[in-house]
Design a protein around this motif. Structure first.
Motif, mmCIF file in Angstrom:
data_model
loop_
_atom_site.group_PDB
_atom_site.id
_atom_site.type_symbol
_atom_site.label_atom_id
_atom_site.label_comp_id
_atom_site.label_asym_id
_atom_site.label_seq_id
_atom_site.Cartn_x
_atom_site.Cartn_y
_atom_site.Cartn_z
ATOM 1 N N GLN A 426 -0.307 -54.519 20.655
ATOM 2 C CA GLN A 426 -0.248 -53.868 19.195
ATOM 3 C C GLN A 426 1.074 -52.895 19.405
ATOM 4 N N ARG A 427 0.945 -52.179 20.390
ATOM 5 C CA ARG A 427 2.056 -51.025 20.697
ATOM 6 C C ARG A 427 3.156 -51.663 20.848
ATOM 7 N N THR A 431 6.768 -51.467 18.684
ATOM 8 C CA THR A 431 7.915 -50.844 19.481
ATOM 9 C C THR A 431 9.141 -51.775 19.101
ATOM 10 N N LYS A 432 8.936 -53.241 19.123
ATOM 11 C CA LYS A 432 9.778 -54.001 18.958
ATOM 12 C C LYS A 432 10.414 -54.049 17.314
ATOM 13 N N MET A 433 9.179 -53.961 16.542
ATOM 14 C CA MET A 433 9.585 -53.747 15.281
ATOM 15 C C MET A 433 10.501 -52.489 14.816
ATOM 16 N N LYS A 434 10.286 -51.406 15.571
ATOM 17 C CA LYS A 434 10.954 -50.263 15.370
ATOM 18 C C LYS A 434 12.317 -50.330 15.919
ATOM 19 N N ASP A 435 12.439 -51.081 16.933
ATOM 20 C CA ASP A 435 13.700 -51.351 17.488
ATOM 21 C C ASP A 435 14.594 -52.326 16.354
ATOM 22 N N VAL A 436 13.941 -53.186 15.793
ATOM 23 C CA VAL A 436 14.476 -53.948 14.607
ATOM 24 C C VAL A 436 14.992 -53.010 13.632
ATOM 25 N N TYR A 437 14.183 -52.059 13.218
ATOM 26 C CA TYR A 437 14.619 -51.329 12.053
ATOM 27 C C TYR A 437 15.480 -50.457 12.535
ATOM 28 N N LEU A 438 15.629 -50.084 13.716
ATOM 29 C CA LEU A 438 16.682 -49.012 14.190
ATOM 30 C C LEU A 438 17.959 -49.745 14.121
ATOM 31 N N ARG A 439 18.254 -51.304 14.451
ATOM 32 C CA ARG A 439 19.285 -52.066 14.498
ATOM 33 C C ARG A 439 19.747 -52.436 13.174
ATOM 34 N N ASN A 440 18.601 -52.701 12.364
ATOM 35 C CA ASN A 440 18.999 -53.192 10.804
ATOM 36 C C ASN A 440 18.391 -52.193 9.791
ATOM 37 N N PRO A 441 18.701 -50.960 9.453
ATOM 38 C CA PRO A 441 18.036 -50.108 8.742
ATOM 39 C C PRO A 441 17.532 -50.582 7.414
ATOM 40 N N GLN A 442 18.266 -51.408 6.828
ATOM 41 C CA GLN A 442 17.994 -52.076 5.653
ATOM 42 C C GLN A 442 16.628 -52.932 5.550
ATOM 43 N N ASP A 445 12.277 -48.495 7.482
ATOM 44 C CA ASP A 445 12.445 -46.993 7.927
ATOM 45 C C ASP A 445 11.842 -46.914 9.285
ATOM 46 N N PRO A 446 12.651 -46.735 10.263
ATOM 47 C CA PRO A 446 11.848 -46.576 11.699
ATOM 48 C C PRO A 446 10.952 -45.276 11.723
ATOM 49 N N ALA A 447 11.138 -44.522 10.848
ATOM 50 C CA ALA A 447 9.985 -43.302 11.040
ATOM 51 C C ALA A 447 8.609 -43.758 10.649
ATOM 52 N N SER A 448 8.626 -44.632 9.701
ATOM 53 C CA SER A 448 7.425 -44.962 9.075
ATOM 54 C C SER A 448 6.515 -45.748 10.004
ATOM 55 N N LEU A 449 7.208 -46.078 11.222
ATOM 56 C CA LEU A 449 6.286 -46.670 12.269
ATOM 57 C C LEU A 449 5.778 -45.707 13.178
ATOM 58 N N HIS A 451 3.768 -42.832 13.056
ATOM 59 C CA HIS A 451 2.438 -42.573 12.993
ATOM 60 C C HIS A 451 1.309 -43.490 13.679
ATOM 61 N N LYS A 452 1.846 -44.731 13.009
ATOM 62 C CA LYS A 452 1.142 -45.936 13.477
ATOM 63 C C LYS A 452 1.118 -46.258 15.205
ATOM 64 N N LEU A 453 2.389 -45.927 15.803
ATOM 65 C CA LEU A 453 2.694 -45.984 17.222
ATOM 66 C C LEU A 453 1.884 -44.878 17.790
ATOM 67 N N ALA A 454 1.909 -43.521 17.255
ATOM 68 C CA ALA A 454 1.073 -42.378 17.900
ATOM 69 C C ALA A 454 -0.489 -42.875 17.918
ATOM 70 N N GLU A 455 -0.709 -43.516 16.757
ATOM 71 C CA GLU A 455 -2.082 -43.679 16.794
ATOM 72 C C GLU A 455 -2.691 -44.743 17.749
ATOM 73 N N VAL A 456 -1.943 -45.771 17.912
ATOM 74 C CA VAL A 456 -2.098 -46.960 18.989
ATOM 75 C C VAL A 456 -1.980 -46.090 20.230
ATOM 76 N N SER A 457 -1.103 -45.368 20.635
ATOM 77 C CA SER A 457 -1.066 -44.741 21.985
ATOM 78 C C SER A 457 -2.230 -44.096 22.036
ATOM 79 N N HIS A 458 -2.420 -43.093 21.155
ATOM 80 C CA HIS A 458 -3.879 -42.553 21.351
ATOM 81 C C HIS A 458 -5.048 -43.289 21.555
#
Length: 616
Positions: A426-427, A431-442, A445-449, A451-458
């Motif tokens: 899941q992490r 991470t891949k989705m965040k990279d896609v958002y970074l390459r295609n901001p439209q 929002d990468p920042a929206s992930l 919290h979820k990424l931190a929760e999964v890492s925890h």
């Protein structure tokens, strides 16, 4: 053979017979309908039966289906479920191929029968009408003939009477001729109608009725043939599912043949093997030698040695009797020094001290008495008691025997690793989705992930720590369990620096879960392990009460496991008196207790204390 020629006059009977044939067809349809209902009901009951005996998820029953006999039973239940499905197929096919077609055919048959008998009744009405016309013409011809005869007779009478005028005679003659002409006309009419009636009647009995009855006969024969075809279809529907039902039965037979009693026996061993070793034989205790006593090689309360290093009994290989021994007695048995106590210093002895009371004379208690005491002791094992009162299972499964504990811990580690892998996947996906958002901001929002990424890492870190904890417990258990694949070896040894007679000593071998054996290296570490294990299992046991006090007559350095160091003149509590082996158990504080040689201390027992003995 034709109904039109043979049954030309049985119109009403044929009408009744054809109605009876339709009733038979409807009765057969009703029979098939009830059969389909029975099949559906039977299939439903079979499915309910199969479902009733299916193992419930997350229950003890589900664990029982590891055995081949239970697997075969589960296969039987599944095959019975398929068997029920074939009965549903029978019901569906009978409904579609027999009931529906026959019901439609009955409606068509009723309509055809109605049309045929309507034509028959119409022909009957026509011939009856012709017959009535013939009768009317016949009666009219008969009447006209009679009137013509009367008119002729009247004319002849008038012509013979001389008193009648010629005009009257002429009138009578004309009347007679008229009546005669009318009779002739009636005769001709009657003849014509009769000829027509005969023709109609011939056509009725030789053409119309035979044709109508032939149609009715053909209709009835088609009905009979259709009923026979339906019966064949009835059997064929059953025959179509016989191969599949046969496969279901073959599956049950195959499942029964797959039962392996040896494998099931091995599974029982794996399920219930505790990892303990049974206690050895108890040797004869020679009381003819007051100061020396033979010690059993495999005694529960004695050690063995002949000069070689002492082998330990095995990590957690407790005897079968051990789970039923009280903790205090068992721990004292395990932690007591497995060697004779040292003699007091030669310079002084308790009896040589001025005004010094001697240590109480302790009657030696045979090991068999102690063994019997273990046997009749009330079980106070933590895991047994917690199970009885429905207590929670310890997180480290310390209430289980070593082999079962190892399996439970291994299972828990595997489950945690699976959960951890899911979280890692899941992490990675986030991470891949965040990279896609970074390459295609439209796209988002990468920042929206974050919290979820931190929760999964925890969660991953939490599961990792949890897995490490269980892996540590597993490593601890596997360190105590025997090594796999080693050859069983035996060694003997003597107690170093002791004056006790040497006895032969065989190292107790321990059987590992896969049936291999290993030899332990150190008795000291074994005693530590056993004491620690039983401390875990009896963590709710109350400490032994003090039964008296004692004063140290000499300084004793407790270097062996289970002993305690005392200084000369020190006062301590006595919690267990000498059992005949030369050792007394004392306590200095709540957490510090152990054994000292009985000859090194002066014991003052409380006569009112539980377990105290009176010495003479």
């Amino acid at each position: 053979m034709s109904w039109g020629t043979e049954l030309w006059d049985q119109f009403d009977n044929l009408e009744k017979h054809t109605q009876w044939g339709i009733d038979i067809l409807e009765k057969y349809i009703k029979f098939v309908k009830e059969r389909t209902e029975i099949e559906l009901s039977y299939a439903k009951q079979l499915r309910n039966l199969s479902k009733k005996y299916q193992p419930k998820k997350n229950s003890k029953e589900e664990e029982e289906y590891r055995y081949t006999s239970c697997k075969a039973f589960l296969s039987t239940l599944n095959e019975m479920n398929d068997y029920a499905g074939q009965h549903e197929v029978i019901s569906e096919n009978m409904t579609a191929q027999i009931m529906v077609d026959l019901a439609r055919y009955v409606q068509e048959l009723k309509q055809e029968r109605k049309s045929n008998f309507h034509d028959g009744r119409k022909a009957q009405q026509h011939i009856e009408t012709c017959w009535k016309q013939l009768e009317a013409s016949k009666r009219r011809f008969e009447r006209d003939c009679k009137e013509a005869d009367r008119a002729q007779q009247y004319f002849e009478k008038m012509d013979a009477d001389i008193n009648v005028t010629k005009a009257d005679v002429e009138k009578a003659r004309q009347q007679a001729q008229l009546r005669h002409q009318m009779a002739e006309d009636s005769k001709a009419d009657y003849s014509s109608i009769l000829q027509k009636f005969n023709q109609e009647q011939h056509e009725y009995y030789h053409t119309h009725i035979p044709n109508i009855f032939q149609k009715i006969q053909e209709m009835e024969e088609r009905r009979i043939l259709r009923l026979g075809e339906s019966m064949k279809m009835y059997a064929e529907v059953d025959r179509q599912v016989i191969p599949i039902i046969g496969k279901c039965l073959d599956g049950i037979v195959k499942a029964a043949e797959s039962i392996d009693q040896k494998n099931d026996s091995q599974l029982v061993i794996e399920a219930f093997k505790s990892g303990f070793e049974p206690p050895g034989d108890i040797d004869f205790e020679d009381y003819s030698q007051p100061m020396q006593r033979a010690v059993s090689d495999h005694s529960l309360s004695s050690s063995r040695g002949d000069g070689k290093p002492e082998p330990k009994f095995g990590g957690r290989s407790k005897g079968k009797l051990w789970p039923f021994i009280k903790k205090n007695k068992l721990v004292s048995l395990l932690t007591s020094p497995h060697q004779p106590p040292p003699p007091p210093p030669a310079s002084a002895s308790p009896s040589a001290l001025p005004n010094g009371p001697q240590s109480p004379k302790q009657p030696k208690e045979p090991l068999s008495h102690r063994f019997n005491e273990f046997m009749i002791s009330k079980p106070k094992i933590h895991c047994f008691r917690s199970l009885k009162r429905g207590g929670a299972t310890p997180e480290d499964f310390s209430n289980l025997p070593p082999e079962q504990r190892r399996k439970k811990l291994q299972q828990k580690v595997d489950e945690l690793n699976k959960e951890m892998q899911k979280e890692v996947d899941q992490r990675d996906a986030i991470t891949k989705m965040k990279d896609v958002y970074l390459r295609n901001p439209q796209m988002g929002d990468p920042a929206s992930l974050d919290h979820k990424l931190a929760e999964v890492s925890h969660n991953i870190e939490k599961l990792r720590l949890e897995a490490q904890k269980f892996e540590a417990w597993l490593a601890e258990v596997e360190g105590r369990l025997p090594a796999r694949g080693d050859q069983a070896r035996r060694q003997s040894g003597l107690y170093d620096g002791q004056s006790a007679p040497a006895v032969n000593n065989c190292a107790q071998d321990r059987e590992s879960p896969d049936g291999s054996y290993t030899e332990e290296q150190s008795q000291e570490s074994e005693v530590k392990v056993l004491a620690a294990d039983f401390d875990d299992e009896f963590d709710d046991e109350e400490p032994l009460p003090a039964i008296g006090t004692c004063k140290a007559l000499y300084t004793f350095e407790g270097q062996n496991e289970g002993t305690i160091s005392v200084a000369e003149g020190e006062t301590l509590y006595v919690i267990e008196e000498d059992k005949g082996d030369g050792w007394t158990r004392i306590r200095r504080s709540e957490d510090e207790e152990g054994y000292v040689p009985t000859s090194y201390v002066e014991v003052y027992l409380d006569k009112n204390a539980k377990g105290a003995k009176t010495y003479i």
